[in-house]
Design an enzyme around this catalytic site. Structure first.
Site, PDB file in Angstrom:
ATOM      1  N   HIS A 194      -8.546 -15.120 -11.837  1.00  0.00           N
ATOM      2  CA  HIS A 194      -7.317 -15.684 -11.283  1.00  0.00           C
ATOM      3  C   HIS A 194      -6.346 -16.162 -12.359  1.00  0.00           C
ATOM      4  O   HIS A 194      -5.362 -16.825 -12.059  1.00  0.00           O
ATOM      5  CB  HIS A 194      -7.662 -16.848 -10.348  1.00  0.00           C
ATOM      6  CG  HIS A 194      -8.252 -16.396  -9.050  1.00  0.00           C
ATOM      7  ND1 HIS A 194      -9.290 -15.490  -8.982  1.00  0.00           N
ATOM      8  CD2 HIS A 194      -7.946 -16.707  -7.765  1.00  0.00           C
ATOM      9  CE1 HIS A 194      -9.594 -15.280  -7.717  1.00  0.00           C
ATOM     10  NE2 HIS A 194      -8.796 -15.996  -6.960  1.00  0.00           N
ATOM     11  N   ILE A 253      -2.939  19.766   4.838  1.00  0.00           N
ATOM     12  CA  ILE A 253      -2.903  20.268   3.456  1.00  0.00           C
ATOM     13  C   ILE A 253      -2.258  19.199   2.566  1.00  0.00           C
ATOM     14  O   ILE A 253      -1.236  18.610   2.942  1.00  0.00           O
ATOM     15  CB  ILE A 253      -2.047  21.560   3.358  1.00  0.00           C
ATOM     16  CG1 ILE A 253      -2.660  22.705   4.169  1.00  0.00           C
ATOM     17  CG2 ILE A 253      -1.828  21.979   1.901  1.00  0.00           C
ATOM     18  CD1 ILE A 253      -3.838  23.410   3.516  1.00  0.00           C
ATOM     19  N   HIS A 301       9.434  21.406  -3.269  1.00  0.00           N
ATOM     20  CA  HIS A 301       8.292  21.372  -2.346  1.00  0.00           C
ATOM     21  C   HIS A 301       8.752  21.888  -0.991  1.00  0.00           C
ATOM     22  O   HIS A 301       9.358  21.157  -0.216  1.00  0.00           O
ATOM     23  CB  HIS A 301       7.758  19.951  -2.209  1.00  0.00           C
ATOM     24  CG  HIS A 301       7.185  19.397  -3.479  1.00  0.00           C
ATOM     25  ND1 HIS A 301       7.971  18.943  -4.520  1.00  0.00           N
ATOM     26  CD2 HIS A 301       5.903  19.214  -3.875  1.00  0.00           C
ATOM     27  CE1 HIS A 301       7.197  18.501  -5.506  1.00  0.00           C
ATOM     28  NE2 HIS A 301       5.938  18.657  -5.143  1.00  0.00           N
ATOM     29  N   GLU A 355      -0.762  -7.483  -0.478  1.00  0.00           N
ATOM     30  CA  GLU A 355       0.320  -7.683  -1.447  1.00  0.00           C
ATOM     31  C   GLU A 355       1.199  -6.444  -1.599  1.00  0.00           C
ATOM     32  O   GLU A 355       2.419  -6.549  -1.736  1.00  0.00           O
ATOM     33  CB  GLU A 355      -0.256  -8.058  -2.822  1.00  0.00           C
ATOM     34  CG  GLU A 355      -0.925  -9.422  -2.888  1.00  0.00           C
ATOM     35  CD  GLU A 355      -2.364  -9.391  -2.400  1.00  0.00           C
ATOM     36  OE1 GLU A 355      -2.886  -8.295  -2.088  1.00  0.00           O
ATOM     37  OE2 GLU A 355      -2.986 -10.474  -2.325  1.00  0.00           O
ATOM     38  N   HIS A 379       8.692  14.081  -1.673  1.00  0.00           N
ATOM     39  CA  HIS A 379       8.690  15.374  -2.386  1.00  0.00           C
ATOM     40  C   HIS A 379       9.373  16.448  -1.542  1.00  0.00           C
ATOM     41  O   HIS A 379       9.887  17.416  -2.070  1.00  0.00           O
ATOM     42  CB  HIS A 379       7.260  15.802  -2.754  1.00  0.00           C
ATOM     43  CG  HIS A 379       6.312  15.865  -1.603  1.00  0.00           C
ATOM     44  ND1 HIS A 379       5.721  14.740  -1.073  1.00  0.00           N
ATOM     45  CD2 HIS A 379       5.850  16.910  -0.865  1.00  0.00           C
ATOM     46  CE1 HIS A 379       4.934  15.099  -0.063  1.00  0.00           C
ATOM     47  NE2 HIS A 379       5.006  16.401   0.091  1.00  0.00           N
ATOM     48  N   HIS A 403       2.352  23.952  -0.201  1.00  0.00           N
ATOM     49  CA  HIS A 403       2.844  22.629  -0.623  1.00  0.00           C
ATOM     50  C   HIS A 403       3.995  22.766  -1.628  1.00  0.00           C
ATOM     51  O   HIS A 403       5.086  22.249  -1.386  1.00  0.00           O
ATOM     52  CB  HIS A 403       1.681  21.827  -1.217  1.00  0.00           C
ATOM     53  CG  HIS A 403       2.092  20.544  -1.843  1.00  0.00           C
ATOM     54  ND1 HIS A 403       2.413  19.431  -1.097  1.00  0.00           N
ATOM     55  CD2 HIS A 403       2.247  20.186  -3.139  1.00  0.00           C
ATOM     56  CE1 HIS A 403       2.746  18.446  -1.930  1.00  0.00           C
ATOM     57  NE2 HIS A 403       2.657  18.878  -3.161  1.00  0.00           N
ATOM     58  N   GLY A 445      -0.503  12.440   2.637  1.00  0.00           N
ATOM     59  CA  GLY A 445      -0.665  11.624   1.431  1.00  0.00           C
ATOM     60  C   GLY A 445      -0.339  10.158   1.693  1.00  0.00           C
ATOM     61  O   GLY A 445      -1.077   9.266   1.272  1.00  0.00           O
ATOM     62  N   ARG A 473       0.944 -23.305 -11.571  1.00  0.00           N
ATOM     63  CA  ARG A 473       0.337 -24.083 -10.494  1.00  0.00           C
ATOM     64  C   ARG A 473       0.365 -25.567 -10.876  1.00  0.00           C
ATOM     65  O   ARG A 473       0.615 -26.438 -10.058  1.00  0.00           O
ATOM     66  CB  ARG A 473      -1.103 -23.642 -10.314  1.00  0.00           C
ATOM     67  CG  ARG A 473      -1.871 -24.528  -9.369  1.00  0.00           C
ATOM     68  CD  ARG A 473      -3.364 -24.386  -9.580  1.00  0.00           C
ATOM     69  NE  ARG A 473      -4.089 -25.016  -8.500  1.00  0.00           N
ATOM     70  CZ  ARG A 473      -5.383 -25.245  -8.524  1.00  0.00           C
ATOM     71  NH1 ARG A 473      -6.109 -24.858  -9.550  1.00  0.00           N
ATOM     72  NH2 ARG A 473      -5.971 -25.839  -7.512  1.00  0.00           N
TER      73      ARG A 473
END
Ligand SMILES: Cc1ncc(C[n+]2csc(CCOP(=O)(O)OP(=O)(O)O)c2C)c(N)n1
Length: 663
Positions: free
Chosen positions: A469, A187, A28, A407, A68, A259, A156, A516
């Site tokens: 859950h 791009i 790249h 998360e 990349h 790219h 990106g 739990r």
């Protein structure tokens, strides 16, 4: 002799990249050609680093989040004198066994701080590094820890959700030593960014509290002064660098093909003419080489001064700093776990699975000041904060990071912390949300980072919150991941053993999976030996004759298996129960041990409140499974175990069926 112009230095990056990519027939070029001036400004004017001592603890960290564009990094490492990245390595870019892989793969000794490639991960790792730096700075002081984290980042990474999570939390925490250099070339792989994004990206940083500078990314002086301003500012900084993708390749620059469209020798020749670079492929003029090597020695004096400060520390402080930077555990840590285990086996009291982990961690608090716990807004139900202070914009000495409901960022932050060194990261959330964290877990496993991913609410045992859950397929999916140790302890004793296994692991992550609901203590006789270490062991052997049935269970279902055993034994069927907290470790045992545990020729029934996938390899031809076949339901945990037939009676009946006895 006059020194070469900065633009010549930047062009050295360009031609190493062009020549390597032409030879490899792929790569790249967009990033190394578009960010050459930005990188030159950073490495020749600002970066604190010493290729001769690549793992210097107080070096600035650099992350190529747009991984990349790896030839940018390989060129920089080669030019500045990292021994491992000689010209022969550049010439073998992308070949098997080359140090110059297609995407950078973690190797601090070679100058690669983290593996990057999945877009967005790198900037989230950089965030984790900056958190680690701030914490260590608060702990050891600026004389020992005072460095920046820089990340190269493309469009990106900033389109990915984790990128936004990072912008938001880094701004909130005012991580002033985090500096992003955005390759604003408009791009991506599909072409113009206008195809898929229309907001003002820089504004997203501003409203999150970042210091934003917009500039021409090909104006090396402008980049150098923006970096200086970024270092002075008390906020995290974004350099929004307007660039032209693949600059220097007339046929492709500024276009979609910039790219990664294939580069040919003719492109390289044309670029040599256009940029006045009359040198043969992979050849650098001596003055350019020298100037780059000098850049690689820029921080030698700072390095020596730092070394002297470290050497002058009182012995105990120096030893502690060296210990945490080496990731070594302190003396006595096993005793804490052993003591916990002894007490646990002496008490019949059942405790919430995750709260057992919280208790164990609480007891390790004084001993492990390097431990940092991130949690995705589940402090109360997971309970791991206890006596820890929060890490905040005002107080960097807190070891508990309130990650908010982020998360993915939490996992990637933990990876960045582990890669930085000096801290031991835990990331805590519910198992149902593990998939939100999974891309980071995969990177931890791939990189071999010792991150502890802690999960609670591991099954339908969650109860009334319902099937959203209640994880059913997640255990199997985690067990499918190479180099991840999945630990699901059955009681407080196994919890201590699993924590011992997770803590002693240096070459990869562990997922510690807790219920739990309350787990009764099943191991009531103290044994110093860590029985969980072999992955599975006979918890209760058959009595009254040769073993006819082997019941296998993990976590909360081991208690179900034990009750089923009582029924079967009472019916005169010699039955053993095997607890299997860690399939990966069990699979690694010798055939003799595995056969002994699984019981040669016996009927086998596995019970786990999750899907069957993965269990058949233990069950043999006369085997059965009691667990989940689909998603759960909303209702009390006990009612759900009944509804889905995960009961001692069902396990006993399955064993009888397999023995061809009336059920
Ligand atoms: C998570 C993820 N999705 C998709 C890809 C595939 N991919 C590699 S580069 C790229 C385009 C990135 O665009 P940008 O960051 O602007 O890089 P540039 O075009 O400037 O090189 C894509 C989609 C990836 N590496 N990671």
């Amino acid at each position: 002799m006059t020194s070469p112009s900065p633009s010549k230095l930047a062009n050295a990056i360009r031609f190493l990249a062009i020549d390597a990519i032409v030879r490899a027939t792929e790569g790249h070029q967009g990033v190394p050609l578009g960010m050459a001036e930005i990188a030159t400004a950073l490495y020749t004017r600002h970066l604190k680093f010493l290729p001769a001592d690549p793992t210097w603890p107080d070096r600035d960290r650099v992350v190529l989040s747009n991984g990349h564009g790896s030839m940018l990094l390989w060129a920089l490492l080669h030019l500045t004198g990292y021994e491992a990245i000689g010209i022969e390595q550049i010439k073998t870019f992308r070949d098997l066994d080359s140090h110059c892989e297609g995407h950078p793969e973690i190797n601090p000794a070679h100058g690669v701080e983290v593996t990057t490639g999945p877009l967005g991960q790198g900037i989230a790792n950089a965030f984790g590094m900056a958190v680690a730096e701030a914490y260590l700075n608060a702990r050891f002081g600026s004389a020992l820890v005072d460095h920046h984290t820089y990340a190269f980042v493309g469009d990106g990474c900033l389109q990915e959700g984790v990128g936004q999570e990072m912008i938001s939390l880094a701004g909130h925490l005012r991580l002033s030593k985090l500096i992003l250099m955005w390759d604003d070339n408009r791009i991506t792989d599909d072409g113009s960014t206008a195809l898929s994004i229309s907001e003002d990206v820089a504004e997203r940083f501003r409203v999150a509290g970042w210091h934003v500078q917009e500039l021409d990314g090909h104006d090396l002086e402008a980049v150098a002064s923006a970096l200086a301003a970024a270092k002075r500012d008390p906020r995290p900084s974004l350099l929004a660098c307007r660039t032209v993708i693949a600059r220097g390749i007339a046929r492709l620059q500024g276009q979609r093909g910039g790219h990664s469209a294939r580069l040919f020798a003719e492109d390289a020749e044309a670029a040599r003419r256009d940029l006045d670079w009359p040198h043969a492929p992979f050849e650098l003029p001596e003055p350019v080489q020298r100037a780059w090597r000098d850049a690689g020695r820029r921080s030698a004096a700072e390095h020596a001064a730092w070394q002297a400060r470290r050497d002058a520390l009182p012995a105990a402080e120096r030893a502690e700093f060296d210990r945490v930077m080496a990731g070594a555990l302190p003396a006595g840590w096993r005793d804490v776990l052993l003591d916990f285990k002894r007490r646990a086996s002496a008490s019949a009291e059942a405790q919430g699975g995750i709260l057992i982990s919280a208790e164990i961690n609480d007891r390790l608090t004084e001993l492990l000041p390097e431990r940092m716990i991130g949690c995705a807004d589940l402090e109360a139900p997971t309970g791991h904060k206890r006596r820890l202070k929060a890490f905040t914009a005002q107080d960097r000495s807190g070891a508990y990071v309130h990650c908010g409901v982020r998360e993915h960022l939490m996992g990637a932050m933990a990876n960045g912390m582990a890669a930085h060194g000096g801290v031991m990261p835990l990331a805590v959330t519910d198992l149902a949300f593990a998939d939100y964290e999974r891309p980071a877990m995969r990177m931890a496993a791939l990189m071999g980072l010792p991150v502890k991913f802690v999960f609670s609410h591991d099954s339908i045992g969650v109860g009334k919150n319902g099937p959203t859950h209640q994880p059913v397929e997640i255990l199997a999916s985690l067990r499918a991941m190479p180099n991840l140790l999945v630990l699901r302890p059955a009681d407080a004793v196994e919890a201590a053993e699993c924590w011992e296994m997770a803590l002693e692991r240096r070459d990869g992550p562990a997922a510690l999976v807790f219920a739990r609901q309350a787990l009764p203590t099943l191991r009531r006789t103290h044994e110093a030996d860590n029985l969980s270490r072999r992955g599975a062991y006979v918890l209760a052997e058959a009595t009254g004759g040769a073993r006819a049935v082997t019941l296998l269970g993990t976590g909360s279902e081991v208690a179900v298996a034990l009750q089923a055993r009582e029924t079967l034994q009472a019916a005169g069927i010699p039955t053993a129960v095997v607890s299997m907290p860690c399939c990966e470790r069990f699979d690694a045992q010798d055939a003799g041990y595995r056969a002994h545990v699984l019981g040669r020729g016996t009927v086998r029934v596995a019970v786990e409140a999750a899907v069957r996938l993965g269990w058949d390899r233990y069950l043999g031809e006369r085997g059965g499974f009691v667990g989940m076949a689909g998603f759960g339901a909303s209702g009390p945990a006990d009612a759900l175990y009944e509804l889905f037939g995960i009961t001692p009676a069902a396990v006993a009946a399955e064993a009888r069926r397999l023995l061809a006895l009336p059920t």
